[in-house]
Structures are given as C-alpha cells and as structure tokens.
Design an enzyme around this catalytic site. Structure first.
Site, PDB file in Angstrom:
ATOM      1  N   LYS A  53       0.807  -1.086  -0.027  1.00 57.52           N
ATOM      2  CA  LYS A  53      -0.139  -0.048   0.038  1.00 57.52           C
ATOM      3  C   LYS A  53       0.859   1.311  -0.064  1.00 57.52           C
ATOM      4  O   LYS A  53       2.202   1.090  -0.020  1.00 57.52           O
ATOM      5  CB  LYS A  53      -0.972  -0.056   1.393  1.00 57.52           C
TER       6      LYS A  53
HETATM    7  C1  LIG Z   1      -9.759  -2.614  -1.088  1.00 56.63           C
HETATM    8  C2  LIG Z   1      -9.094  -3.371  -0.302  1.00 56.63           C
HETATM    9  N1  LIG Z   1      -9.786  -3.646   1.057  1.00 56.63           N
HETATM   10  C3  LIG Z   1      -9.344  -4.348   1.911  1.00 56.63           C
HETATM   11  C4  LIG Z   1      -8.218  -4.977   1.930  1.00 56.63           C
HETATM   12  C5  LIG Z   1      -7.541  -5.702   3.005  1.00 56.63           C
HETATM   13  O1  LIG Z   1      -6.388  -5.249   3.436  1.00 56.63           O
HETATM   14  P1  LIG Z   1      -5.156  -6.228   4.140  1.00 56.63           P
HETATM   15  O2  LIG Z   1      -4.479  -7.160   3.084  1.00 56.63           O
HETATM   16  O3  LIG Z   1      -4.367  -5.276   4.887  1.00 56.63           O
HETATM   17  O4  LIG Z   1      -5.891  -7.064   5.086  1.00 56.63           O
HETATM   18  C6  LIG Z   1      -7.018  -4.825   0.788  1.00 56.63           C
HETATM   19  C7  LIG Z   1      -5.988  -5.522   0.575  1.00 56.63           C
HETATM   20  O5  LIG Z   1      -5.164  -5.441  -0.344  1.00 56.63           O
HETATM   21  C8  LIG Z   1      -7.827  -3.948  -0.226  1.00 56.63           C
HETATM   22  O6  LIG Z   1      -6.987  -3.692  -1.418  1.00 56.63           O
END
Ligand SMILES: Cc1ncc(COP(=O)(O)O)c(C=O)c1O
Length: 398
Positions: free
Chosen positions: A189
């Site tokens: 990210k």
């Molecule tokens: C749009 C979106 N929501 C939620 C998530 C979930 O995040 P995490 O991978 O940190 O759990 C991601 C992760 O890539 C995402 O791109």
C-alpha cells in the site's frame, strides 16, 4: 529494465526515521501497544493530520481487521445486508460474514470500476443496513451521491480506502465522508508497516465500539471493566506502529510522486488505440495505487490477456489482466458457502448475482489491465512502460 517494486526496497521508502523509532521501541522493552506509545501516537497523528479535529483512529493488524472493526461497530443483526462490491480484496468481504451479515453485491461501472449510487440503490432491500464503498485502485467513487443515498435511506456508510489514502473528492480526503473509513498498511500500500490497518471515524460511539472490538472488548479505563461482547485481538504491535508512524511523514510525498509519474504516463498513452484509463469522477483526484486501463480489443488488436502476457513475457512488466480474475461471489468461500461447518451461515439462503444482473462487473473484469505503479518510478521507467505498451499494440495490430 527492472521496475521498482513495492515487494522490496526498490519500491519502498523506509529509512532512518523508521529505524530510530524501532530502536526506541526495542530500547523501551515494551512491544505491546497497551503500554507503549508509538501506536497511540500513530492513531492520534493519523486522525489529526489526515482528517482533522474530532476524528478518532484505532490502529489494527490489517486492512481486513479495520473492515471487521467497522462492520462490528454497526452491531448488526443476523441476516442484515451490507451492500458492497465484488471486485475487491476478499478481506473486505469476509468481515461481513464474521458478523453474521450478508454481503450483497452492487454492480461496478464498466469504465469507473467502482460502485455508484445507482448501482447500490438497485440492490437495496428492507434488510439493507450498510454500504461499503470501495475506492478501487486509488480512484474515488462518486461519494457525494453515495452519501446522499445512504442518508436518505438511513444506511450506514463505510468507506474502504485501503487503496485510496489521500485521494480526494471535492477537496476532501477519502475515508472522511462515511460513518467510518478503513485503511490498509499492508506491504503493497501507499504507506506500510508490512501488515496493518487503520479505522477512522468522527462518531464517538463507533470509535468506542471499534476500540473495544479490536481488543477482546475489554473496557480499558472503565470503572468496572469487563469483556462486553465477542471480539478478537487485532492490536497492532509497537514495532509495526513505530514503522507506520514514520511512514506518515513520507506518504504525502509518495502520493505526489505517484500522481506525477502516472499523469505523465496517461498523457503519453492518451492516443493509444483501444486503451482508456479508469474514469475518475470530475471532482476527484486519484492516488494511483495502480494504473488501471480499459482495453477495447477491437481497437487495440488484442484482449487484456494477450496484451498482459506480452507485457510480462517480453518486457517484464508485472501487470494483472482482469485484476482479481472473477467476482468475489464466484470464489469458493462464497460460491460454495464455506463458512461455519456445513451450515452455510450466514449466507445459506443468499442468491448470488449473475452475468445478467451485474453486466458492468463482468464487462469491467474482461477489459481491465492493471499496471503496477510505484512512487520510485522515474521518467525512464514511465517511458519504458509506455513504449512497451506501444510496441505491444503495434505487435498485435501488425
Ligand atoms: C480494497 C481493499 N480492501 C481491503 C483490503 C484488505 O487489507 P489487508 O490485506 O491489509 O488485510 C485490501 C488489501 O489488499 C484492499 O485492497
């Protein structure tokens, strides 16, 4: 040419500040956030700097955990419906199941790749309680219209800004429009501590419930604390908080650099046949988590799979044709209702959409080419990607 990648140091910005914070944590001997200071500073700094006075942030272990806290804050009843998008990370959908609610999928625009007020309205029922609006690839949804709809229909609005921190709509940052905003600090990210997440709200009741939920619902600081309801442990470690806090000073530079290079790229490819960039609402700015293109095969001479394969094989550009490949409801967990044992709970009776009911979703996926983007791209990298795309199109059109 090898492009900087967010998977390693070539495409990440970690430096002395992160190291100094980590050193301070280790020297303190306190690695948990309930006694340390870094996670608390991260929460306070992020809320104040990102959103301003009156906002509360709770730092958690992932973006998935942030979404889970947000859904849990709403205290839904079993079988309540939450409208969301099926073109997203599964981590944004399973928390709905964990809280006993049913995800309902709104269509996305074939050119915006995002849900809209119209597509959300089309799937509302008497059981709908909330909407999760995901700002996909760093491009904001038309959040004004979605907010208006939610207000009019008495629905909670959660913004999933995991891919869109610092993106704006009408000059205001994403994640500050809805009742709750969610962010991810995962490796890939805009700012990262490897794994992590942030929640943001200006509603004190939601803030309190998310704070409780992320820590076994134990009432820290209360006169008679207890475990008030069922909740996991999503506490961020001080080590992660130390890195994330230092990243807060870098992220706006990351966003600026991505915007500059991505806009230069989009200028270069503006007249490429059959190649269109993701549509950004007029009042919005993208933060280019990725640069996502829509490919029209009849004009481009090839489809996304062919173009993507050649970009990868011939030029080493790690692009993703069709992004997540299929809508979330076609993944085994939802398709086969693999939740708790063989109960299918809470989606036993759910009827998933089809190609006919969500035409924009299938159209978007079939035409979507996701290019990796990075803050460390130079003019040479941008030239390389655009000339590689040009040569690829020439190859298929010749
Ligand atoms: C749009 C979106 N929501 C939620 C998530 C979930 O995040 P995490 O991978 O940190 O759990 C991601 C992760 O890539 C995402 O791109």
């Amino acid at each position: 040419m090898v492009l900087p990648s967010d998977a390693d140091a070539s495409g990440r910005r970690f430096g002395d500040e992160e190291l100094a914070n980590l050193r301070a944590v280790l020297d303190s001997g306190t690695l948990n956030c309930t006694r340390g200071t870094f996670v608390t500073r991260l929460e306070n700094d992020f809320a104040a700097r990102y959103a301003g006075d009156g906002f509360f942030c709770t730092a958690v272990t992932s973006g998935t955990a942030a979404i889970h806290c947000a859904i849990a804050a709403l205290d839904l009843e079993i079988g309540d419906e939450v409208v969301t998008t099926s073109v997203t990370d599964m981590g944004a959908i399973t928390p709905i199941l964990f809280q006993g609610a049913v995800p309902v999928f709104a269509d996305i625009g074939a050119k915006t790749f995002n849900v809209s007020a119209q597509s959300i309205e089309a799937v509302l029922t008497s059981r709908t309680k909330a909407v999760v609006a995901t700002h996909l690839f760093g491009v904001p949804c038309d959040i004004d219209a979605i907010s208006d709809l939610c207000q009019k229909r008495g629905l909670y609005l959660i913004e999933d800004a995991a891919q869109a921190p610092y993106a704006t709509f009408d000059g205001r940052r994403m994640g500050t429009f809805g009742d709750i905003g969610c962010f991810s600090l995962q490796q890939g990210k805009h700012f990262s501590c490897g794994e992590g997440g942030l929640t943001l709200t200006k509603n004190p009741d939601f803030a309190r419930r998310m704070r409780l939920f992320h820590d076994k619902a134990w009432g820290y600081g209360d006169a008679k604390p207890d475990h008030y309801f069922a909740a996991p442990n999503y506490r961020m470690t001080e080590l992660a908080g130390a890195v994330a806090l230092a990243q807060l000073d870098r992220v706006e530079g990351v966003v600026r650099d991505r915007q500059n290079s991505a806009n230069a790229f989009l200028d270069k490819i503006a007249d490429f046949p059959g190649v269109y960039s993701q549509l950004v609402p007029e009042k919005a700015t993208s933060v280019f988590w990725k640069v996502t293109l829509r490919i029209e095969p009849a004009e481009a001479g090839a489809d996304v799979a062919q173009i993507g394969a050649r970009l990868k094989e011939q030029y080493g550009i790690a692009c993703a044709p069709r992004y997540v490949q299929k809508p979330a409801f076609e993944c085994e967990v939802l398709r086969d209702k693999r939740t708790l044992g063989s109960s299918g709970w809470p989606i036993r009776d759910a009827v998933w959409p089809t190609r006919e009911t969500l035409p924009g979703t299938y159209d978007a996926l079939a035409h979507m080419l996701v290019l990796p983007w990075n803050e460390n791209y130079t003019r040479e990298h941008v030239d390389y990607i655009s000339t590689s795309l040009r040569s690829t199109l020439d190859f298929f059109r010749s």
